[in-house]
Design an enzyme around this catalytic site. Sequence first.
Site, PDB file in Angstrom:
ATOM      1  N   PRO A   2       0.693  -1.208  -0.549  1.00 49.60           N
ATOM      2  CA  PRO A   2       0.054  -0.073  -0.230  1.00 49.60           C
ATOM      3  C   PRO A   2       0.868   1.263  -0.119  1.00 49.60           C
ATOM      4  O   PRO A   2       1.447   1.927   0.515  1.00 49.60           O
ATOM      5  CB  PRO A   2      -0.844  -0.094   1.557  1.00 49.60           C
ATOM      6  CG  PRO A   2      -0.071  -0.915   2.462  1.00 49.60           C
ATOM      7  CD  PRO A   2       0.971  -1.910   1.471  1.00 49.60           C
ATOM      8  N   GLU A   3       0.493   1.913  -0.860  1.00 55.97           N
ATOM      9  CA  GLU A   3       0.642   3.474  -0.830  1.00 55.97           C
ATOM     10  C   GLU A   3      -0.801   4.180  -0.653  1.00 55.97           C
ATOM     11  O   GLU A   3      -1.546   3.205  -0.416  1.00 55.97           O
ATOM     12  CB  GLU A   3       1.996   4.188  -1.743  1.00 55.97           C
ATOM     13  CG  GLU A   3       3.263   3.673  -2.041  1.00 55.97           C
ATOM     14  CD  GLU A   3       4.075   3.868  -2.847  1.00 55.97           C
ATOM     15  OE1 GLU A   3       4.199   5.194  -2.764  1.00 55.97           O
ATOM     16  OE2 GLU A   3       5.331   3.264  -2.984  1.00 55.97           O
ATOM     17  N   LYS A  52      -1.439   7.590   4.299  1.00 56.18           N
ATOM     18  CA  LYS A  52      -1.946   5.456   4.695  1.00 56.18           C
ATOM     19  C   LYS A  52      -2.020   5.057   5.604  1.00 56.18           C
ATOM     20  O   LYS A  52      -2.836   3.974   5.917  1.00 56.18           O
ATOM     21  CB  LYS A  52      -0.708   5.421   4.220  1.00 56.18           C
ATOM     22  CG  LYS A  52       0.748   5.480   3.275  1.00 56.18           C
ATOM     23  CD  LYS A  52       1.879   5.181   3.198  1.00 56.18           C
ATOM     24  CE  LYS A  52       2.653   5.472   1.952  1.00 56.18           C
ATOM     25  NZ  LYS A  52       4.444   5.481   2.316  1.00 56.18           N
ATOM     26  N   ARG A 275      15.385   1.765   3.261  1.00 55.78           N
ATOM     27  CA  ARG A 275      14.485   1.307   2.298  1.00 55.78           C
ATOM     28  C   ARG A 275      15.604   2.051   1.261  1.00 55.78           C
ATOM     29  O   ARG A 275      16.502   2.720   1.222  1.00 55.78           O
ATOM     30  CB  ARG A 275      12.849   2.557   2.237  1.00 55.78           C
ATOM     31  CG  ARG A 275      12.181   2.814   3.151  1.00 55.78           C
ATOM     32  CD  ARG A 275      12.064   1.519   3.875  1.00 55.78           C
ATOM     33  NE  ARG A 275      11.223   0.565   3.209  1.00 55.78           N
ATOM     34  CZ  ARG A 275       9.336   1.029   2.469  1.00 55.78           C
ATOM     35  NH1 ARG A 275       9.341   1.952   3.022  1.00 55.78           N
ATOM     36  NH2 ARG A 275       9.524   0.640   1.903  1.00 55.78           N
TER      37      ARG A 275
END
Length: 287
Positions: A2-3, A52, A275
């Site tokens: 999910p973004e 989000k 990330r």
Amino acid sequence: MPEGHTIHALAGRLNRAYAGKPVRASSPQGRFADSAAQLDGEVLIGAQAAGKHLLVEVDGDRWLHVHLGLIGNFAVTPLADGIRPEDVPVQGEVRLRLASDTHVADLRGPMVCALITAQEAHSVLDRLGPDPLRADADPDEAWARISRSGKTITELLMDQAVIAGVGNVYRCEVLWRHRIDPHRPGRELRQSSWDTIWADLVRLLPLGVAYGQILTLEPQVEEAERRLAAGEEPPVITGRSLGTTFPREFATYKRAGEPCPTCDSRIRTAKVAGRTLYWCGRCQRRR
DNA sequence: AGGTGATGGTCAC
DNA sequence: TGACCCTCACCTG
């Protein structure tokens, strides 16, 4: 998965399935049993997404707060004729099941699932930067932070207090689209560059909502826009499926070592704050 | 059959 | 910086 686009699409799905009607709530896994009992039988007023975060207003001044994290999933499935919600088997660890005569929605693996007060819901919203998918978003609020920050633009784009809803794919891709060096500090970014990034996210994210997939390659973006303008209805996303209208292709994301679509230079990769960042070292050189 | 990383984020050190 | 949360797709063998 999910973004922000995923959560906005989910809010729309939940609204179409449940808004304005009483909902049956249960927690097959058990971890959320107490809150599910409080939800059970209440009218679901409406769901909204902020970045989000998913916030669902429920009768009785309560809000369901869900954040899917990296691995969560909230699968909304229409019931076939003659099938009752209790006939749908529970697969895996379902933290929360919402059910009506027409739909079953199963929540798995969320980072956050809590019943909160209106005040707490507002504090969730207050902590978030502007969301390009929300009409109330003010990009100048993000610029105020970016323009006085020594952090890099790639870190700032992932900071939900700066801008809400952008994740690792959109950040890599939007910086590539505008040939911006991801390592450039916010305070050295031109305001015109920020305005361009924002406007592009305002363009790209709704296409992600509509088609259930992240579209950032210009030919795909233009084709999606053309289809929507022609009134084409994108395929309805149900259950755990993802959008498959367009091939899953990106310019930089997960393309380490492969050629940049523009200049053929090899896409580079690095860990930034835990990330994986992807970028083209030639197109996105500091200028 | 088992391992790993992933479109996220928090918290402790 | 790393552990953790705890799911699923996609490898390897």
